[in-house]
Each structure stands twice: as C-alpha cells, then as structure tokens.
Design a protein around this motif. Structure first.
Motif, PDB file in Angstrom:
ATOM      1  N   VAL A  53      93.819 -16.098 102.994  1.00 10.32           N
ATOM      2  CA  VAL A  53      92.523 -15.580 103.296  1.00 10.32           C
ATOM      3  C   VAL A  53      92.002 -14.729 103.871  1.00 10.32           C
ATOM      4  O   VAL A  53      91.437 -13.716 104.043  1.00 10.32           O
ATOM      5  CB  VAL A  53      91.759 -15.934 101.752  1.00 10.32           C
ATOM      6  CG1 VAL A  53      90.896 -16.029 101.558  1.00 10.32           C
ATOM      7  CG2 VAL A  53      92.847 -16.823 100.745  1.00 10.32           C
ATOM      8  N   LEU A  56      93.958 -11.621 105.636  1.00  9.65           N
ATOM      9  CA  LEU A  56      94.178 -10.889 104.765  1.00  9.65           C
ATOM     10  C   LEU A  56      92.929  -9.991 104.560  1.00  9.65           C
ATOM     11  O   LEU A  56      92.420  -8.739 105.109  1.00  9.65           O
ATOM     12  CB  LEU A  56      93.850 -10.951 103.110  1.00  9.65           C
ATOM     13  CG  LEU A  56      96.204 -11.020 103.187  1.00  9.65           C
ATOM     14  CD1 LEU A  56      96.180 -11.722 101.623  1.00  9.65           C
ATOM     15  CD2 LEU A  56      96.554  -9.634 103.175  1.00  9.65           C
ATOM     16  N   ARG A  57      91.322 -10.195 104.741  1.00 12.77           N
ATOM     17  CA  ARG A  57      90.002 -10.262 104.472  1.00 12.77           C
ATOM     18  C   ARG A  57      89.872  -9.603 106.390  1.00 12.77           C
ATOM     19  O   ARG A  57      89.463  -8.466 105.813  1.00 12.77           O
ATOM     20  CB  ARG A  57      89.468 -11.257 104.822  1.00 12.77           C
ATOM     21  CG  ARG A  57      88.025 -10.891 104.191  1.00 12.77           C
ATOM     22  CD  ARG A  57      86.791 -11.644 104.436  1.00 12.77           C
ATOM     23  NE  ARG A  57      86.828 -13.168 104.624  1.00 12.77           N
ATOM     24  CZ  ARG A  57      86.100 -13.489 106.117  1.00 12.77           C
ATOM     25  NH1 ARG A  57      85.283 -12.302 106.467  1.00 12.77           N
ATOM     26  NH2 ARG A  57      85.953 -14.754 106.517  1.00 12.77           N
ATOM     27  N   ARG A  60      91.925  -6.079 106.673  1.00 11.11           N
ATOM     28  CA  ARG A  60      90.935  -5.474 105.253  1.00 11.11           C
ATOM     29  C   ARG A  60      89.360  -4.470 105.922  1.00 11.11           C
ATOM     30  O   ARG A  60      88.891  -4.078 105.294  1.00 11.11           O
ATOM     31  CB  ARG A  60      91.104  -5.559 103.709  1.00 11.11           C
ATOM     32  CG  ARG A  60      92.413  -5.149 103.220  1.00 11.11           C
ATOM     33  CD  ARG A  60      92.823  -5.680 101.999  1.00 11.11           C
ATOM     34  NE  ARG A  60      94.431  -5.823 102.075  1.00 11.11           N
ATOM     35  CZ  ARG A  60      95.149  -6.537 101.417  1.00 11.11           C
ATOM     36  NH1 ARG A  60      94.796  -6.610 103.516  1.00 11.11           N
ATOM     37  NH2 ARG A  60      96.280  -6.042 101.571  1.00 11.11           N
ATOM     38  N   ARG A  64      82.946 -11.356 104.198  1.00 10.12           N
ATOM     39  CA  ARG A  64      82.932 -12.313 103.047  1.00 10.12           C
ATOM     40  C   ARG A  64      82.480 -12.580 102.536  1.00 10.12           C
ATOM     41  O   ARG A  64      82.514 -12.691 101.426  1.00 10.12           O
ATOM     42  CB  ARG A  64      82.735 -14.732 103.817  1.00 10.12           C
ATOM     43  CG  ARG A  64      82.879 -15.482 102.688  1.00 10.12           C
ATOM     44  CD  ARG A  64      82.883 -16.274 103.257  1.00 10.12           C
ATOM     45  NE  ARG A  64      83.802 -17.070 104.799  1.00 10.12           N
ATOM     46  CZ  ARG A  64      83.084 -17.454 105.459  1.00 10.12           C
ATOM     47  NH1 ARG A  64      82.160 -18.325 105.866  1.00 10.12           N
ATOM     48  NH2 ARG A  64      84.148 -17.960 106.805  1.00 10.12           N
ATOM     49  N   VAL A  67      83.502  -9.931  99.802  1.00 12.76           N
ATOM     50  CA  VAL A  67      84.737  -9.890  99.223  1.00 12.76           C
ATOM     51  C   VAL A  67      84.551 -11.204  98.236  1.00 12.76           C
ATOM     52  O   VAL A  67      84.928 -11.319  96.884  1.00 12.76           O
ATOM     53  CB  VAL A  67      86.223 -10.560  99.891  1.00 12.76           C
ATOM     54  CG1 VAL A  67      87.200 -11.699  99.274  1.00 12.76           C
ATOM     55  CG2 VAL A  67      86.738 -10.280 101.412  1.00 12.76           C
ATOM     56  N   GLU A  82      88.810 -20.221 102.250  1.00  9.48           N
ATOM     57  CA  GLU A  82      88.979 -20.090 103.583  1.00  9.48           C
ATOM     58  C   GLU A  82      88.834 -21.618 104.412  1.00  9.48           C
ATOM     59  O   GLU A  82      89.864 -21.278 105.550  1.00  9.48           O
ATOM     60  CB  GLU A  82      87.973 -19.125 103.978  1.00  9.48           C
ATOM     61  CG  GLU A  82      88.541 -17.589 103.461  1.00  9.48           C
ATOM     62  CD  GLU A  82      87.653 -16.532 103.922  1.00  9.48           C
ATOM     63  OE1 GLU A  82      87.661 -15.421 103.915  1.00  9.48           O
ATOM     64  OE2 GLU A  82      86.723 -17.228 105.140  1.00  9.48           O
ATOM     65  N   THR A  97      92.657 -11.867  95.243  1.00  9.95           N
ATOM     66  CA  THR A  97      93.988 -10.712  95.612  1.00  9.95           C
ATOM     67  C   THR A  97      93.230  -9.751  94.733  1.00  9.95           C
ATOM     68  O   THR A  97      93.613  -8.597  95.529  1.00  9.95           O
ATOM     69  CB  THR A  97      95.216 -11.598  94.641  1.00  9.95           C
ATOM     70  OG1 THR A  97      94.732 -10.736  93.173  1.00  9.95           O
ATOM     71  CG2 THR A  97      95.256 -12.322  94.864  1.00  9.95           C
ATOM     72  N   LEU A 100      91.011  -8.627  97.331  1.00  9.02           N
ATOM     73  CA  LEU A 100      91.781  -7.582  99.083  1.00  9.02           C
ATOM     74  C   LEU A 100      92.754  -7.352  98.730  1.00  9.02           C
ATOM     75  O   LEU A 100      93.506  -7.257 100.084  1.00  9.02           O
ATOM     76  CB  LEU A 100      92.114  -9.350  99.188  1.00  9.02           C
ATOM     77  CG  LEU A 100      90.762 -10.767  99.572  1.00  9.02           C
ATOM     78  CD1 LEU A 100      92.125 -11.751 100.346  1.00  9.02           C
ATOM     79  CD2 LEU A 100      90.463 -10.010 100.823  1.00  9.02           C
ATOM     80  N   CYS A 102      95.668  -7.864  97.350  1.00  8.90           N
ATOM     81  CA  CYS A 102      97.189  -8.102  97.896  1.00  8.90           C
ATOM     82  C   CYS A 102      97.445  -8.372  96.729  1.00  8.90           C
ATOM     83  O   CYS A 102      97.076  -8.633  95.390  1.00  8.90           O
ATOM     84  CB  CYS A 102      96.599  -9.406  99.061  1.00  8.90           C
ATOM     85  SG  CYS A 102      95.720 -10.690  98.645  1.00  8.90           S
ATOM     86  N   SER A 237      96.867  -1.532 107.290  1.00  9.80           N
ATOM     87  CA  SER A 237      96.341  -2.610 105.969  1.00  9.80           C
ATOM     88  C   SER A 237      97.536  -2.295 104.682  1.00  9.80           C
ATOM     89  O   SER A 237      97.525  -3.087 103.666  1.00  9.80           O
ATOM     90  CB  SER A 237      95.007  -2.952 105.828  1.00  9.80           C
ATOM     91  OG  SER A 237      94.162  -1.870 104.764  1.00  9.80           O
TER      92      SER A 237
END
Length: 328
Positions: A53, A56-57, A60, A64, A67, A82, A97, A100, A102, A237
């Motif tokens: 997590v 990926l954060r 991109r 936090r 997201v 996290e 997801t 993010l 994904c 990304s």
C-alpha cells in the motif's frame, strides 16, 4: 459484564490469527496496551500488505490523507493498514484499490499466481537480476510485436522524471537545437479531454486521466517520427503507457536533487500534489523513492542539478546526439 462488538460497513474485524484488533478501535488504554504486543507479533501477510500500500501510494505521488479521502476511510485507519497492524475487510481493501488505481491482486499479492504458465514464468524469472529482466522484457516485446527490437537509437526522444527536473525547459531547448517538434504531453492530454489536467482528475478521476494520457502519447508517436517529448512525472506509474514510451522512444531520465525539485516547482507556483502540506519535502522525497526504480529503466540518465542550465543543456544535447547517431 459482557460486551457487544458491533460490525459496521468498512470496520476492521479482529485478526484471530495474529491477535491484533480492529484499526477502527478508538484511542484509549486498550489501544495503548496492544501497541507493544502488535510490534512483536505482526502478521507477516499484513506487514507485506502494508508495504505494498505504501509503495503504490508513493509511486502515484499521493499523500496518506489524499488516499484516505479518496477511499472514504479515516487517515488513522489507513495508517494502521500501512504499518501492518490493521486487518482490513475486503470492502475496505476494494476502496483502497480504487483510491490507488490498482487491482486487488496487485494490492494483496500479484497476478503471477493466476495460472500454471504464470507460475512457471515467475519461477524462471524470480531470482534474475534487473539487467536480465530487462532483456526478457525486450524479447517478450519482440515476440508480442510491441517491441520491434527497439534499441536506444530512436529519433523520438522522451524526457522522464519528476516535476522540476527540467523536462519542459531543456526539452524545448533540445527540440530547437535538433530541429524536432516539441511535444508537451500534458498539453496534448488536455486537448484530447477538452479540459485542463486538474479538471480531468476532478471530474473523471485518475483512471480517466491515465487513459487520455495514453491516447495522447500514442497519437504523438503516430504523428511524429522525430520529436522531443516532455512527459508528466506520474506517467511511469501506468505500466502499459510506460511500456509504450520505452518501446517507441529513446528515453532520458532527468534527475535532480529533491531540494532543486522543490525550488523549481515553487518558482512555477506549482506544488501539486503537496499543496498546503507542512511535510512537502518529505512527501516529495517519498515520491522520488517510489518512482526511482521506474525512472531508472530509461535508456539514458542526466543529473540536472550538477551544473548550470547552459552546461546541462550541452550535456543533454551531446548525450542524445550520440544515442540517436546524429552528427554533431
């Protein structure tokens, strides 16, 4: 006196395997009491999930808080996830997801467990070095008809890197010097969408923006056999778009110190996505760390913090001329 546990949508149930409690538990003595035990008995799967997590954060370029807002979960909830102490429900993971951009498979593991062929390929590649994996990727591209035996001599030059690396300034100078068209990919993306980048993201979301970005890149490749293309920092990304770029362009990663990145974007009046953040530099460094492994796939690299602009341009010009075999 017995107590009743109420489960609501998005709540994190107790992890019976590890003994950790819900991330939704409020502050107080119970939370403090379990923190020491959690540090010693974290479930390895939850720790790995949290690491994915975070990665990926960072990749991109999202904070936090951003997201958490996009996923409609509390920032503390996301922080526990996290750090490997939050046993999130499947619905919460689906929300994350979405935030993010994904797949759930990417978040909880990887797609290379989905068939016997994937498993066999994964086994062959699992312990290979990066240089070997790069050769495999190029070979696979040739087999699938997407690589066309690409080598670093394509006269279509793409500059990649984080905002403030010098892509627009140096890109325009390089295009003028070589007599090539200069393509600012973010502007081309806006033309496709009919609105600004910020409006695309606000109205349609990041997924839609990435689709427009890929279409703009594919159109630029179709139109210009020779060009200098300045790409948005987050293009890497999206693996599919980045593959297109690597296949059809000679790529140059323009690197800079984090301090220079910050100075340059501040001078431009642009602090996306770190506007109003008191930890802007830390956020920037995390984004750099998250994307560096992808930027490093470029054919060429140049440090734009090492010397003044004019000398940096000369170094870039000479590097590109040599790579694409243009006369000096």
């Amino acid at each position: 006196m017995s107590s009743t546990i109420v489960h609501s949508t998005g709540a994190m149930p107790t992890d019976r395997a590890s003994g950790s409690e819900s991330a939704a538990v409020g502050p107080g003595a119970r939370s403090d009491a379990r923190s020491g035990a959690d540090a010693e008995h974290k479930n390895p799967f939850l720790v790995a999930l949290g690491e994915r997590v975070r990665a990926l954060r960072s990749r991109r370029g999202l904070t936090r808080k951003a997201v958490a807002l996009a996923a409609d979960v509390s920032e503390r909830h996301l922080a526990n996830l996290e750090h490997g102490t939050g046993n999130a429900s499947i619905l919460v993971l689906l929300q994350v997801t979405g935030a993010l951009q994904c797949t759930l498979a990417e978040l909880i593991g990887d797609v290379t467990t989905s068939s016997p062929e994937w498993l066999l390929i994964r086994e062959l590649l699992e312990h290979c070095e990066e240089s070997t994996l790069r050769k495999v990727r190029i070979a696979v591209g040739e087999i699938l008809g997407t690589g066309a035996g690409k080598v670093a001599r394509n006269p279509r030059v793409a500059l990649i890197g984080l905002r403030g690396a010098g892509k627009s300034t140096l890109g325009q100078m390089l295009a003028d010097e070589l007599g090539f068209p200069f393509v600012e990919l973010s502007r081309e993306t806006e033309k496709f969408a009919g609105c600004s980048v910020s409006e695309i993201q606000a109205l349609y979301g990041m997924n839609a923006y990435r689709r427009y970005e890929r279409r703009a890149l594919e159109e630029a490749i179709r139109i210009y056999p020779e060009a200098v293309i300045a790409t948005p920092g987050g293009l890497v990304s999206d693996a599919a778009t980045f593959n297109v770029l690597l296949t059809h362009c000679t790529t140059v990663w323009l690197q800079a110190d984090a301090e220079d990145h910050m100075k340059r974007v501040t001078a431009q009046g642009d602090l996306r996505p770190m506007a109003a953040s008191k930890e802007a530099m830390a956020d920037l460094q995390r984004i750099l760390a998250g994307r560096a492994a992808f930027y490093s796939k470029a054919d060429l690299q140049l440090d734009t913090s090492a010397q003044p602009l004019e000398l940096t341009f000369h170094a870039l010009r000479d590097l590109v001329r040599q790579a694409i075999a243009l006369p000096a």
